[in-house]
Write an enzyme that holds these catalytic residues in place. Structure first.
Site, PDB file in Angstrom:
ATOM      1  N   THR A  59       2.988  42.558 -23.683  1.00  0.00           N
ATOM      2  CA  THR A  59       1.707  43.134 -24.093  1.00  0.00           C
ATOM      3  C   THR A  59       0.606  42.079 -23.993  1.00  0.00           C
ATOM      4  O   THR A  59       0.874  40.875 -24.031  1.00  0.00           O
ATOM      5  CB  THR A  59       1.796  43.712 -25.516  1.00  0.00           C
ATOM      6  OG1 THR A  59       2.235  42.697 -26.417  1.00  0.00           O
ATOM      7  CG2 THR A  59       2.777  44.880 -25.564  1.00  0.00           C
ATOM      8  N   LEU A  61      -2.236  40.608 -25.689  1.00  0.00           N
ATOM      9  CA  LEU A  61      -2.526  39.497 -26.590  1.00  0.00           C
ATOM     10  C   LEU A  61      -1.299  38.626 -26.817  1.00  0.00           C
ATOM     11  O   LEU A  61      -1.393  37.396 -26.898  1.00  0.00           O
ATOM     12  CB  LEU A  61      -3.056  40.034 -27.927  1.00  0.00           C
ATOM     13  CG  LEU A  61      -3.443  38.986 -28.979  1.00  0.00           C
ATOM     14  CD1 LEU A  61      -4.532  38.058 -28.447  1.00  0.00           C
ATOM     15  CD2 LEU A  61      -3.916  39.687 -30.258  1.00  0.00           C
ATOM     16  N   CYS A  62      -0.141  39.245 -26.883  1.00  0.00           N
ATOM     17  CA  CYS A  62       1.105  38.498 -27.069  1.00  0.00           C
ATOM     18  C   CYS A  62       1.348  37.547 -25.895  1.00  0.00           C
ATOM     19  O   CYS A  62       1.826  36.418 -26.080  1.00  0.00           O
ATOM     20  CB  CYS A  62       2.283  39.455 -27.210  1.00  0.00           C
ATOM     21  SG  CYS A  62       2.076  40.686 -28.524  1.00  0.00           S
ATOM     22  N   SER A  63       1.002  37.998 -24.696  1.00  0.00           N
ATOM     23  CA  SER A  63       1.263  37.227 -23.485  1.00  0.00           C
ATOM     24  C   SER A  63       0.169  36.225 -23.154  1.00  0.00           C
ATOM     25  O   SER A  63       0.434  35.179 -22.553  1.00  0.00           O
ATOM     26  CB  SER A  63       1.435  38.177 -22.296  1.00  0.00           C
ATOM     27  OG  SER A  63       2.522  39.052 -22.492  1.00  0.00           O
TER      28      SER A  63
END
Length: 212
Positions: A59, A61-63
């Site tokens: 996803t 923001l996670c990445s």
């Protein structure tokens, strides 16, 4: 304890079993991996660890920020008395591995000193909470239905664990089911680093949050 009521500083983290994939040279072939049960205690008992949890592998923001920030801060956190750093998500072990490789994390192919290795990663370790057991035990279960359609995942947070107890917790604001916003502020690596730097010498750090 409710699966949607977050634990707070001083609480014991849930001792659950994670279903992990580790390298097994005896298998051979293109996919030399086998299943291994690893408990929370295997990872956190008698150690000081940083765990950050996020809604999903791959996803945005996670990445783009969450995982890369901790990967970049890994050596500094280790120097400040942290035994290891873990990224947790309610995804299966296959997805977490492919995400780590896609992110450019360096795989640990030989050293088995961490229970997740060999076959996980050298720096930040990716921890698959596929059955959501740890996340529910933390009170951080969040189900997205009309928003994103994720189903049950983890709300975004980070914590320092000291011998199976929460030393310091960072929960993103606005925690609610099917949340529209996905904030990425307090649980970022720079805030945890700031806390670790404030803890003083190693003896003081190791005594933090140790309770009978």
């Amino acid at each position: 304890m409710s699966s949607t009521t977050p634990l707070t500083d001083g609480a014991a983290v849930p001792n659950v079993t994670f279903k992990c994939r580790v390298r097994d040279a005896s298998i051979g072939g293109e996919n030399p991996f086998t299943w291994k049960d690893v408990s929370s205690a295997d990872l956190f008992a008698g150690k000081r660890s940083v765990v950050f949890s996020l809604p999903g592998a791959f996803t945005p923001l996670c990445s783009s920020k969450h995982l890369p920030g901790y990967e970049a801060a890994y050596d500094e956190m280790k120097a400040l008395g942290v035994d290891d750093v873990y990224c947790l998500s309610v995804n299966d072990a296959f997805v977490m591995r492919q995400w780590g490789l896609h992110q450019g994390l360096e795989e640990e192919k030989e050293d088995g000193s961490n229970p997740l290795n060999p076959g996980n990663f050298k720096r930040v370790k990716l921890l698959a909470d596929g059955a959501c057991l740890f996340t529910r035990g933390m009170g951080m279960s969040c189900t997205w239905t009309t928003e994103r359609g994720f189903g049950e995942r983890s709300w975004r947070y980070a914590m320092v664990i000291n011998d199976m107890r929460i030393e310091k917790m960072y929960i993103e604001p606005g925690f609610e089911q099917n949340s529209g916003p996905d904030p990425g502020t307090v649980s970022m690596a720079e805030n945890v680093l700031e806390y670790l730097k404030s803890c003083g010498d190693e003896a003081a750090r190791k005594k933090l949050c140790v309770r009978d």
